[in-house]
Motif scaffolding. Structure first.
Motif, PDB file in Angstrom:
ATOM      1  N   GLU A 178       0.833  -1.203   0.000  1.00 29.13           N
ATOM      2  CA  GLU A 178       0.000   0.000   0.000  1.00 29.13           C
ATOM      3  C   GLU A 178       0.870   1.258   0.000  1.00 29.13           C
ATOM      4  N   THR A 179       1.950   1.211   0.772  1.00 32.30           N
ATOM      5  CA  THR A 179       2.836   2.374   0.860  1.00 32.30           C
ATOM      6  C   THR A 179       3.550   2.600  -0.475  1.00 32.30           C
ATOM      7  N   LYS A 194       1.145   4.193  -2.750  1.00 31.15           N
ATOM      8  CA  LYS A 194       0.934   5.600  -2.379  1.00 31.15           C
ATOM      9  C   LYS A 194       2.044   6.492  -2.946  1.00 31.15           C
TER      10      LYS A 194
END
Ligand code: COI
Length: 331
Positions: free
Chosen positions: A85-86, A89
């Motif tokens: 997810e990071t 992002k």
């Protein structure tokens, strides 16, 4: 172009230098593992290459983004310690090395199985104390056995060809089926079916959430008595306490393990005479019918060279073209 590579061991360095000279691209080698404390060393570089078993923390990628780095290449296959997810992002591309040497893993799994079947640990310890008798350590022959392969990706298939060479019968399970294996009619539809038929079960699936403790009390109860278990994939696939119970009851006759669910802090460390503070690990480690190696199946010259050089190829490709052959989907 400049690349920085973290967690570089001495055995990797010659391969890194060879790639650097061939590609005329500067690669800075850092011995320490990649953390938020040393990510600042990457400032001014275009890509980051890493390998470690510890989780990569979110802060690493926040900083990479700040430094304008969007190329992150692993030297190994497993991506379970990367926060997808990071990366999404911060728009950071991720690559791995899915096939640095499937044979390296497959060869050790077969080696350990053969040692277990031929009772090598028992004979070794008896002979060290002067006991050269045969009984009671009668062996089993692989050519008489059915091997259940869970996961028919590259490593699973490399293992299959070795088992075939020994004359074993094969039965396979995978949610993603391989066409060739399908044609040979080797797949069963459920794990339960595989458990029922297999004398040896070998795991070659990734550490996905759904696979957590796939071998647990229930799974062991569905297996044949005296089954052999091989895990050269990820420790989390086996509930170690369930495995201990199955070894105690004789349901499992032996296990070859190159992974253990709590191996970080145990493997690739010299413990000297210091006891390992993990009763579950010690229980397995002290059994003659359990052969443990410290996640060293990958540790061959061929594999290490490929891990370093393919990761660098991927990183270079990310920097030059924004994509790479071994791009990992972050979806
Ligand atoms: C991987 O490639 O993910 C492995 O499990 C081997 C690792 C210890 C280098």
């Amino acid at each position: 172009m400049k690349i920085i590579a973290y967690g570089i061991r001495d055995d990797e360095l010659p391969y890194l230098k060879e790639w650097e000279e061939k590609n005329k691209i500067e690669v800075k080698a850092v011995q320490d593992l990649l953390t938020t404390d040393n990510i600042d060393l990457a400032k001014g570089f275009d890509g980051v290459v890493a390998y470690q078993q510890k989780p990569y923390s979110d802060g690493i990628f926040e900083k990479m983004n700040e430094y304008g780095i969007h190329a992150f290449s692993l030297r190994n296959v497993g991506v379970d310690n990367v926060p997808f997810e990071t990366l999404r992002k911060f728009n950071i591309n991720l690559s791995n090395v899915p096939a640095y040497s499937p044979s390296a893993i497959a060869e050790l799994s077969v080696t350990q199985l053969m040692a277990l079947l031929r009772r090598i640990p028992e004979f070794e310890s008896k002979m060290k104390s002067g006991d050269f008798r045969w009984a009671p350590d009668i062996a089993l022959e692989l050519n008489q056995m059915t091997v259940g392969v869970i996961g028919t990706g590259r490593i699973g298939r490399a293992a299959m060809s070795l088992f075939k060479g020994f004359g074993a019968k094969l039965v396979c399970y995978d949610v993603f089926r391989n066409l060739e294996i399908e044609k040979e009619g080797l797949y069963v539809d459920t794990l339960e079916e595989l458990y029922k038929q297999a004398d040896v079960i070998t795991l070659h699936v990734p550490a996905l959430k759904d696979n957590y403790h796939m071998l647990n009390d229930e799974a062991f109860s569905q297996m044949k008595d005296g089954v052999f278990i091989l895990n050269y994939s990820r420790g989390m696939l086996i509930d170690s306490e369930s495995l201990i119970k199955a070894l105690d009851s004789g349901k499992v006759a032996g296990a070859g393990l190159d992974t253990y669910e709590n191996e970080v802090g145990i493997f690739d460390i010299d413990h000297g005479s210091q006891a390992i503070d993990d009763p579950i690990f010690n229980n397995l480690y002290n059994r003659e019918n359990v052969m443990i190696t410290p996640h060293s199946a990958f540790y061959t010259k061929t594999a290490v060279k490929n891990m370093v050089q393919i990761a660098l190829d991927n990183n270079k490709s990310f920097i030059e073209k924004g994509t790479a052959e071994n791009l990992v989907s972050l979806d």
